[in-house]
Design an enzyme around this catalytic site. Structure first.
Site, PDB file in Angstrom:
ATOM      1  N   LYS A 122      36.899  35.202  43.584  1.00  0.00           N
ATOM      2  CA  LYS A 122      36.017  36.352  43.762  1.00  0.00           C
ATOM      3  C   LYS A 122      34.742  36.209  42.943  1.00  0.00           C
ATOM      4  CE  LYS A 122      36.010  41.410  43.501  1.00  0.00           C
ATOM      5  NZ  LYS A 122      36.808  42.620  43.173  1.00  0.00           N
ATOM      6  N   HIS A 181      47.593  44.709  46.244  1.00  0.00           N
ATOM      7  CA  HIS A 181      46.751  44.352  45.103  1.00  0.00           C
ATOM      8  C   HIS A 181      47.322  44.901  43.800  1.00  0.00           C
ATOM      9  CE1 HIS A 181      43.097  42.900  43.207  1.00  0.00           C
ATOM     10  NE2 HIS A 181      42.981  44.061  42.577  1.00  0.00           N
ATOM     11  N   ARG A 184      48.962  42.607  41.296  1.00  0.00           N
ATOM     12  CA  ARG A 184      48.091  42.002  40.267  1.00  0.00           C
ATOM     13  C   ARG A 184      47.972  42.935  39.060  1.00  0.00           C
ATOM     14  NH1 ARG A 184      43.883  38.273  39.378  1.00  0.00           N
ATOM     15  NH2 ARG A 184      41.916  39.091  38.566  1.00  0.00           N
ATOM     16  N   TYR A 216      43.433  47.951  30.970  1.00  0.00           N
ATOM     17  CA  TYR A 216      44.827  47.755  30.568  1.00  0.00           C
ATOM     18  C   TYR A 216      45.037  47.937  29.065  1.00  0.00           C
ATOM     19  CZ  TYR A 216      44.591  45.399  35.094  1.00  0.00           C
ATOM     20  OH  TYR A 216      44.366  45.103  36.415  1.00  0.00           O
TER      21      TYR A 216
END
Length: 240
Positions: A122, A181, A184, A216
């Site tokens: 990406k 997704h 992930r 996170y």
């Protein structure tokens, strides 16, 4: 293009919202329009000025991730080919396109390493993917299924993962509001909860900057715990 003014931008904005589209969906259209107008003005010199295109406020989405038990239930409910791909995603954190497009030429089992080429990433940067024991075991199961691609079903490359089988497995596993997704996100969340530093997670996940991994940070406060008692006790003794 010179006829696109603030009223036209506003009309696009309101028309998209009227269809029931979310702010994020409207913003994708507005961002594309803004990029084209800015290129026409600054690079191509087609326009003397451009209207201001304001994006809508997008609600912050909580990081959605699975517990270990939820992940185990989901993997058990998925058909084998999807279960293997989901488990590999949980082991490596790779995006869906990198899993479905992974070729044998990108894997070295003896070194326990895989890699993503810049044109597949990406951020357009190569990513080294260290393979843990789960990842090695899953890849080893795929040997002989397809000469080019690692993951295949009945000899053919798997392109689509979010099939009816995926949604049925989610329902049987009792997992709600979960996208492919989010595997992930689950991988990243588990890493942080187990003490992986954010700068290491950034490199493992192929994120361009630290802002992408700060989502996170709240999942691990071990490095802060030692400072929690610096205030001393705030408890007020009861009056006798």
């Amino acid at each position: 293009m010179s006829q696109i003014d603030r009223s036209v931008v506003a009309a696009i904005h309101h028309k998209k919202l009227a269809t029931g589209a979310a702010n994020a969906t409207v913003n994708r259209t507005l961002a594309l329009l803004r990029a084209i107008l800015n290129r026409a003005f600054s690079d191509w010199k087609w326009l003397r000025s451009v209207p201001k295109v304001r994006l809508l406020r997008e609600p912050l989405r909580r990081v959605r991730y699975l517990s270990r038990s939820q992940a185990t239930r989901l993997l058990h409910e998925l058909p084998e080919h999807l279960s293997d791909m989901a488990a590999f995603s949980l082991a490596t954190g790779l995006r869906k396109s990198n899993v479905t497009g992974l070729e044998w030429s990108q894997v070295d089992l003896s070194r326990r390493l895989a890699w993503i080429h810049p044109d597949q990433a990406k951020m357009r940067k190569a990513i080294a993917v260290p393979l843990n024991g789960d990842a090695v075991r899953i890849i080893s199961k795929q040997v002989g299924k397809n000469q080019t691609y690692v993951f295949a079903y009945k000899g053919k490359r798997i392109v689509q993962t979010t099939t009816a089988a995926w949604y049925k497995a989610l329902k049987r596993a009792g997992v709600h509001d979960f996208r492919w997704h989010d595997l992930r996100h689950t991988w990243a969340s588990w890493h942080v909860q187990n003490g992986t530093p954010l700068y290491v997670l950034q490199e493992l996940g192929g994120w361009e900057n630290a802002d992408m991994v700060r989502r996170y940070a709240h999942l691990s406060a071990g490095h802060l715990a030692v400072y929690a008692d610096n205030l001393g006790s705030l408890m007020i003794q009861e009056c006798v």
